[in-house]
Structures are given as C-alpha cells and as structure tokens.
Design a protein around this motif. Structure first.
Motif, short mmCIF file in Angstrom:
data_model
loop_
_atom_site.label_atom_id
_atom_site.label_comp_id
_atom_site.label_asym_id
_atom_site.label_seq_id
_atom_site.Cartn_x
_atom_site.Cartn_y
_atom_site.Cartn_z
N HIS A 139 -12.02 10.16 2.75
CA HIS A 139 -11.25 8.97 2.37
C HIS A 139 -12.09 7.69 2.49
CE1 HIS A 139 -7.55 11.40 2.31
NE2 HIS A 139 -8.03 11.98 3.40
N VAL A 140 -13.31 7.78 2.01
CA VAL A 140 -14.20 6.60 1.99
C VAL A 140 -14.64 6.33 0.56
CG1 VAL A 140 -15.00 6.95 4.36
CG2 VAL A 140 -16.27 7.97 2.47
N PRO A 141 -14.92 5.07 0.23
CA PRO A 141 -15.29 4.74 -1.15
C PRO A 141 -16.65 5.29 -1.55
CG PRO A 141 -15.46 2.80 0.26
CD PRO A 141 -14.82 3.89 1.08
N VAL A 142 -16.79 5.56 -2.85
CA VAL A 142 -18.04 6.09 -3.42
C VAL A 142 -18.48 5.17 -4.55
CG1 VAL A 142 -19.14 8.02 -4.60
CG2 VAL A 142 -17.39 8.46 -2.86
N THR A 167 -15.15 0.13 6.63
CA THR A 167 -15.29 1.55 6.35
C THR A 167 -16.73 1.89 5.98
OG1 THR A 167 -14.56 3.35 4.89
CG2 THR A 167 -14.71 1.17 3.92
N PRO A 168 -17.19 3.09 6.33
CA PRO A 168 -18.46 3.54 5.75
C PRO A 168 -18.30 3.64 4.23
CG PRO A 168 -17.75 4.99 7.54
CD PRO A 168 -16.59 4.10 7.22
N VAL A 169 -19.39 3.42 3.51
CA VAL A 169 -19.39 3.53 2.06
C VAL A 169 -20.49 4.50 1.65
CG1 VAL A 169 -19.72 2.33 -0.14
CG2 VAL A 169 -18.47 1.21 1.70
N ARG A 213 -3.06 7.68 15.80
CA ARG A 213 -2.68 6.29 15.49
C ARG A 213 -3.56 5.69 14.40
NH1 ARG A 213 -1.96 6.26 21.19
NH2 ARG A 213 -4.05 5.39 21.51
N ARG A 214 -4.77 6.21 14.25
CA ARG A 214 -5.68 5.65 13.24
C ARG A 214 -5.45 6.25 11.86
NH1 ARG A 214 -8.29 1.10 14.52
NH2 ARG A 214 -9.75 1.62 12.85
N LEU A 215 -4.83 7.43 11.77
CA LEU A 215 -4.63 8.07 10.47
C LEU A 215 -3.87 7.19 9.47
CD1 LEU A 215 -3.94 11.78 11.47
CD2 LEU A 215 -5.72 11.00 9.91
N PRO A 216 -2.74 6.59 9.84
CA PRO A 216 -2.05 5.72 8.88
C PRO A 216 -2.91 4.56 8.40
CG PRO A 216 -0.62 6.24 10.73
CD PRO A 216 -1.99 6.70 11.10
N LEU A 217 -3.78 4.06 9.28
CA LEU A 217 -4.67 2.96 8.88
C LEU A 217 -5.66 3.44 7.83
CD1 LEU A 217 -5.43 1.45 12.42
CD2 LEU A 217 -3.69 0.73 10.77
N MET A 218 -6.15 4.67 7.98
CA MET A 218 -7.08 5.23 6.99
C MET A 218 -6.41 5.37 5.62
SD MET A 218 -9.05 8.92 7.06
CE MET A 218 -7.51 9.80 6.73
N PHE A 219 -5.18 5.87 5.62
CA PHE A 219 -4.48 6.05 4.34
C PHE A 219 -4.12 4.71 3.70
CE2 PHE A 219 -3.20 10.21 6.41
CZ PHE A 219 -4.12 10.96 5.67
N ASP A 220 -3.79 3.74 4.52
CA ASP A 220 -3.52 2.40 3.97
C ASP A 220 -4.79 1.80 3.40
OD1 ASP A 220 -1.80 -0.08 3.73
OD2 ASP A 220 -3.41 -0.84 5.03
N ARG A 221 -5.90 2.02 4.07
CA ARG A 221 -7.19 1.53 3.56
C ARG A 221 -7.49 2.14 2.20
NH1 ARG A 221 -11.57 3.73 7.16
NH2 ARG A 221 -11.53 5.49 5.70
N ARG A 223 -5.35 3.16 0.00
CA ARG A 223 -4.46 2.52 -0.97
C ARG A 223 -5.02 1.17 -1.41
NH1 ARG A 223 -1.26 -1.43 -0.61
NH2 ARG A 223 -1.39 -1.51 1.67
N ARG A 224 -5.51 0.39 -0.46
CA ARG A 224 -6.08 -0.92 -0.78
C ARG A 224 -7.38 -0.79 -1.57
NH1 ARG A 224 -7.78 -3.48 3.50
NH2 ARG A 224 -7.44 -1.85 5.07
N LEU A 225 -8.17 0.26 -1.25
CA LEU A 225 -9.41 0.50 -1.99
C LEU A 225 -9.12 0.87 -3.44
CD1 LEU A 225 -11.46 2.41 0.71
CD2 LEU A 225 -12.20 0.31 -0.43
N ARG A 226 -8.03 1.62 -3.67
CA ARG A 226 -7.68 1.98 -5.05
C ARG A 226 -7.30 0.74 -5.85
NH1 ARG A 226 -7.03 6.86 -6.89
NH2 ARG A 226 -6.62 7.74 -4.83
N ALA A 227 -6.58 -0.17 -5.21
CA ALA A 227 -6.25 -1.43 -5.87
C ALA A 227 -7.51 -2.23 -6.15
CB ALA A 227 -5.28 -2.23 -5.00
N GLU A 228 -8.47 -2.18 -5.23
CA GLU A 228 -9.75 -2.87 -5.44
C GLU A 228 -10.50 -2.27 -6.61
OE1 GLU A 228 -12.95 -5.53 -4.70
OE2 GLU A 228 -10.85 -5.51 -4.01
N ALA A 229 -10.47 -0.94 -6.75
CA ALA A 229 -11.16 -0.28 -7.86
C ALA A 229 -10.61 -0.72 -9.21
CB ALA A 229 -11.05 1.24 -7.72
N GLU A 230 -9.31 -1.04 -9.26
CA GLU A 230 -8.70 -1.47 -10.52
C GLU A 230 -9.29 -2.78 -11.02
OE1 GLU A 230 -6.69 0.07 -12.43
OE2 GLU A 230 -5.74 1.63 -11.23
N ILE A 231 -9.75 -3.61 -10.13
CA ILE A 231 -10.26 -4.93 -10.54
C ILE A 231 -11.76 -5.08 -10.31
CG2 ILE A 231 -8.03 -6.05 -10.12
CD1 ILE A 231 -9.19 -7.08 -7.45
N SER A 232 -12.41 -4.02 -9.81
CA SER A 232 -13.82 -4.11 -9.46
C SER A 232 -14.70 -4.33 -10.68
CB SER A 232 -14.26 -2.84 -8.73
OG SER A 232 -15.65 -2.85 -8.51
#
Length: 634
Positions: A139-142, A167-169, A213-221, A223-232
């Motif tokens: 679940h990290v960006p590529v 996040t690591p990239v 406790r960190r898992l939901p943060l990873m999944f939210d991240r 979601r935000r990365l996918r939104a970022e990809a739409e405008i990248s």
C-alpha cells in the motif's frame, strides 16, 4: 561500472544538462534532494545507483550486507527525520520485504525512496519479477520513469510525495531505464533540515496492538494517494488523431508505444499506483479499443477489468520480455483484423556463438575443474560468477535458485536422500559476499541439524558478478578506505563447524584442493573448505609471467581445455586409433599469452609438460603514454 570508477566525486556544480544513464540520473537527484543516508546491496541493473551516490561527499553511503539491512538503515535515517535512499534489483525486495511490510504501517518522518530495478528480459537474473506488485502489497505509491530525465525528475517528486504523505515511495525502474543514456537537465543540492528522532512507541514499536491502530491510517493514506494520482502531473494524457486504439502504458513500455503508434492517444502513467480510475475511465471513453501495454505482469489490465472496463492486454501481448515495436505492431494489427505490417530489421543478426564463461585465471576455474573430477556427488550452487560452473567444460553444478540457497538445498538433499543415494556426497558452493548476504544462517542450520554437507566457500574478496564491489570480506568500504575484514575461518568456526573440519586452500593448488575435497566428503559431518584468492579484476590480484604452449610437445590430450580458461584456444582437432583399436579425439591448443596472467592452473593437468613460461623478450611491448602534466614531472 566498477567501484573504482566512482572513487572521485562527481562535480557538485554541474552544467545544466548532462549525458546520464537512468542510474546516474537517480543518483544525481538523490544528491539534489538533500539526502543524508543511502544504502544498497549490489545487483544488476541497480548497482550503479549507489556507486554514483557514493561519489557525493555530502551523503553517507554504504554497501550493506544484504537488501533487508540496507532498507532498515535507510528507514532508521528516515525515522530520524533525514531524507534517505535505498536501491536494489527486483529480487532484492524479496529479501527486504519483511521490513517494508511493517514500515508501511509506521510511515516515515524524513522522505524515503526505494529504487527497485526490474530485469525485464532476464539479462542477468534468475527470474523476471514485476516489482509493481510491492506497491499493491505494501500500500505504498509507485512511480515509473520512462527515460533518464524522468528518472531524475521522478526521484525528486518521490521524496516530496514521501514526506507529504509520510510514506515510503517505490521508484520502479527497468534495465532499459537503468542503463540507457540521455541528456538530463540537472539542478543543485538543496539541504534539508533534520528534525531528529521523536519518540512515539505507538508509532515506532509495532507490537500487534499498535499495528492494529495504524492499519486504518494506512488505508486512509492509500485513499488520499489515489485522489492525488487523479490530479498528478506525472500522469499525462497525450491526444492522438487515430482513436481506433488508445493505449495505457508506463516506463519504457510507453516509449515503445509512442514509437510504434505516433498518432494514437496514450495515457502515460508516471504515478502508476494507486491508479487514477476516474481519469482512465474518461480516457477509455474516447477510444474504440483500449490496450494496456505493461512489462511484465497484467496488473493494470486486471485492475481496470475489475472496474468494469473493457480492455485488451496480455490476451494479445506476451507475458514476458520487452514489448518492443516488433512485438506491439503485429499484436495490434491482429486486434484490428489488419494485415500484419512488414517490420524491417527483425531478423536476428548472425553472431559467433560465445557461451558464458569465467575470466582468464579466475580462481573459480580450478574449483570447478576439481569438482568435475569427483564422482557420485550432488552439487548445490548459489548466485554469483561461480553459477557458471553448471556449463561446459565443467558440468559441476546441479541446482541454483537464490542468494544463499545453496546451504539449505544441500541440507535438504542430505536429509531427503533415497536409500540408493546413502553414499552420495553433498557439496554446497557459495561465494564470500553471498555467504555474508544470506549464507551464514544456512550453514548454522547445517551445523545445528548435523547435516552431512561439505561447503566450498569461494572467497575472492569482491562481489564479482556485479563489477567487483567491496563487502565485509574485502577489507574496504564503498569508498575504498580500509575497513574491518571478516576472517571466514574464524566465522565458520564460530557458527559451530569443528576446527579440524575447516580448511583454507589456495584455489590454484589443484592437487591440494582435490585431496582436501576427497577427504572432507568422506567424513559424515559439516565441513568447510575456504578457497582464498582474489578476483582477477580487482586491484588485489597481481598477474604473473604468462605461459605459452610448446607446439612440438603438445600431444593433443586436451586436459588443459577441461580447466575452462578462455585464454586456451584449440588450433586443430584430430582423431587417431590406438594400438588397442580404440579411437581417441585429440585437441591441439595454444595459449593467448597476451591474455594469460600466469595463474598456472593449466600446468597441473598437462601430461607432457608442454606449457612453459613465455620468454620475456618475446612478449609484446606495451607503450604507456604519460599525460602532458606527468611528462613534465622529473
């Protein structure tokens, strides 16, 4: 590139444009990004990235003992708030993934970029692996550059993305990006403030409760990365007049598409995970057919089909290898029901067959010559130059799968042998750097479980296959400076091998090596034979007086050919009948004395003593021209 090629630092103030490979461009961007710590384990096609980074004096750079350690070093620096970098080839992430799959939960403080170089086409690897999977898995960006300029620019973008989303990239490269050169516009270094390590056990100590406790943060991240990809801006839609087929591509595959179909619309993915589904769906609506061109697995194709989109991909394209225009054009023509295009220059060029072999005087030559003399033996091998022992003329290696696996395979061959094989000897062959990378644990397992295995540890003081890089067994660090050197004999004894079962042998002393191997394989307990001679391509090796063949003495026995030295050439062959009536093949040879380094391996099996040192006066004279500056020195 060898380690010696990067000893002098690259200029920190450079022209605005430089001719660079993708590896060099990444290294330049790492420096410009203000990175403080970089670590890697050498592996083609990724090796040159860290070699070049090491030339920048502002960056701490190290060859780590393996990829997992290198990623952990880089992650530690990122926890401390520094920007850090890690590089490896595709199979290296298999080793490092244990660390990756947890640091995706913790995230990072300073930017962390992991460059993974995939060997599409299997030019120097045991498999063809698609590292884009790690983005999905962790679940990290590529990010996927398509040329040297993008390798530079995307590295800078990756650090910004890493810090913005904590996040690591993954920067996914391929052999074609790593090694092909192009003009690159470069900048200067931007120093980054380092905040230091902030204690937070809920984030950095990944016990189950904290990880949960960190898992939901990873999944939210994500979601935000996918939104970022739409405008990248890294994702680009290139319009085209011929809308019969639209293409989705990334990396070098994009270059192949653009060359093959210059008038077609293309969705170029630079930020390839998470995928921008909305933008891709809109692009697809503008084309009659949508074809996904990706090297090598159908990741994007599968994800788009899961979104309900009608796409073609691996149903018309091969599942392995590069997708060159020679592959793409016929595939798309068949899709459209058109006549297959005539492709110029597709016939392979006729070349003289040259099977892979070891270097002249390589210390591994004598090892495999000796192994080829053993009978009733199974030999498990490992990753390195010595993997070539499976081929001619030795045929002395029976299995090889991954780094360090020779140890575990040998133990398994011992414990899993049939009754008919109870007297078979089991030998494991491993190199010095590979032993330190992942072989020590395997030897410990052999000792602990009382395996009947003889280990050949080939210490040539270098990571030979990737260009002679240093390791803890060479006594030098990445800059060539003195460093502690591992004593392999003491190390294997510390792992539990009994002192009388540990031998250090000169790799060029064939009788001693053969006698030691025969003795140790007869004893039903773990033993280690260490051959200690430097790789012929590093500065530790010192050539001796070369040899030549006295033609009148050569009987054509061919024994010297079995050593496998490339400096020995067959001049003619003959077939004679002995008095007993048996026919014998003869091979008369010569030695290329200008290539010979005088190791003497060919002397041992030469029955008629036809090999002698070259007369010094007969050797060619090599003229070394001094530079103008040196010429003026008295």
């Amino acid at each position: 590139m060898t380690a010696a090629a990067v000893m002098s630092a690259p200029p920190t103030t450079a022209p605005s444009r430089l001719l660079m490979s993708g590896n060099e461009a990444v290294a330049r961007a790492v420096w410009e990004a203000g990175v403080r710590v970089a670590a890697a384990y050498p592996g083609t096609p990724a090796t040159e990235m860290l070699e070049c980074v090491a030339g920048y004096r502002e960056i701490y750079a190290e060859w780590s003992v393996n990829e997992k350690v290198s990623l952990e070093v880089a992650f530690g620096a990122a926890m401390a708030g520094s920007r850090s970098f890690c590089a490896m080839k595709h199979v290296g992430m298999n080793v490092a993934s244990d660390a990756l799959m947890t640091m995706t939960l913790t995230g990072v403080a300073g930017g962390l970029v992991i460059a993974i170089a995939d060997d599409v086409g299997l030019s120097s690897s045991q498999n063809e692996q698609d590292s884009r999977f790690w983005g999905r898995f962790a679940h990290v960006p590529v990010l996927e550059p398509a040329d040297s300029q993008e390798a530079h620019d995307f590295t800078l973008a990756a650090f910004a993305l890493s810090e913005r989303f904590e996040t690591p990239v993954i920067l996914r490269l391929t052999t074609r990006i790593c090694h092909v050169k192009g003009l690159v516009s470069v900048g200067e270094r931007s120093e980054r403030p380092v905040a230091g390590f902030t204690k937070d056990v809920g984030r950095w100590v990944m016990v189950p409760s904290a990880a949960g406790r960190r898992l939901p943060l990873m999944f939210d991240r994500e979601r935000r990365l996918r939104a970022e990809a739409e405008i990248s801006e890294l994702n680009i839609v290139e319009p085209g007049s011929d809308r019969r087929v639209g293409f989705v591509a990334s990396g070098p595959a994009y270059m192949h598409v653009r060359e093959s179909f210059p008038n077609a619309p293309v969705f170029k993915l630079g930020f390839s995970f998470p995928l921008p589904f909305d933008s891709l769906r809109q692009f697809a609506s503008q084309c009659d057919h949508l074809v996904v061109v990706e090297e090598v697995e159908p990741l994007i194709e599968t994800e788009l089909k899961a979104q309900g989109m009608h796409v073609s991909g691996k149903d018309i394209l091969p599942l392995s290898g590069e997708l060159s225009p020679q592959v793409l054009k016929p595939a798309v023509a068949r899709l459209l029901g058109e006549a297959l295009p005539e492709l110029a220059g597709t016939a392979p060029m006729p070349v003289f067959p040259r099977p892979p072999t070891m270097c002249v005087a390589c210390p591994h030559l004598g090892v495999y010559y000796t192994l080829s003399q053993l009978r009733n033996v199974t030999i498990s091998g490992d990753i390195g130059c010595y993997t070539l022992g499976f081929g001619q003329p030795w045929n002395a290696l029976d299995a090889c799968i991954s780094m360090g696996a020779s140890m575990g395979m040998a133990l398994g061959l011992d414990k899993g042998r049939s009754d008919a094989e109870k007297d078979r000897k089991i030998v494991a062959v491993i190199g010095d750097s590979t032993f330190l990378h992942m072989g020590m644990q395997g030897l410990l397992d052999i000792v602990y479980n009382r395996g009947n295995v003889t280990v050949l540890l080939l210490d040539n003081r270098a990571v030979g296959m990737t260009g002679g890089q240093d390791n803890p067994g060479s006594g030098r660090d990445i800059h060539g400076s003195d460093a502690p050197r591992i004593d392999f004999a003491r190390l294997v004894k510390a792992l539990g091998v009994r002192e009388e079962r540990v031998h250090v042998v000169n790799a060029y002393e064939l009788p001693v090596l053969l006698r030691t191997l025969r003795d140790e394989t007869r004893i039903p307990e773990p033993s280690v034979i260490i051959t200690s001679q430097p790789c012929v391509l590093i500065k530790d090796y010192h050539a001796l007086k070369p040899f030549t063949v006295v033609e009148s003495k050569c009987t054509g026995c061919g024994n010297c050919i079995d050593v496998g030295c490339p400096a020995i050439h067959v001049t003619r062959r003959d077939r004679v009948k002995k008095a007993s009536g048996k026919e014998v093949d003869l091979a008369f040879v010569r030695i290329e004395s200008t290539a010979c380094t005088g190791c003497g391996l060919c002397l041992k099996p030469c029955a008629p003593d036809a090999i002698v040192p070259v007369d010094t006066l007969a050797m060619p004279i090599k003229v070394v021209r001094k530079s103008a500056a040196l010429a003026q020195t008295p």
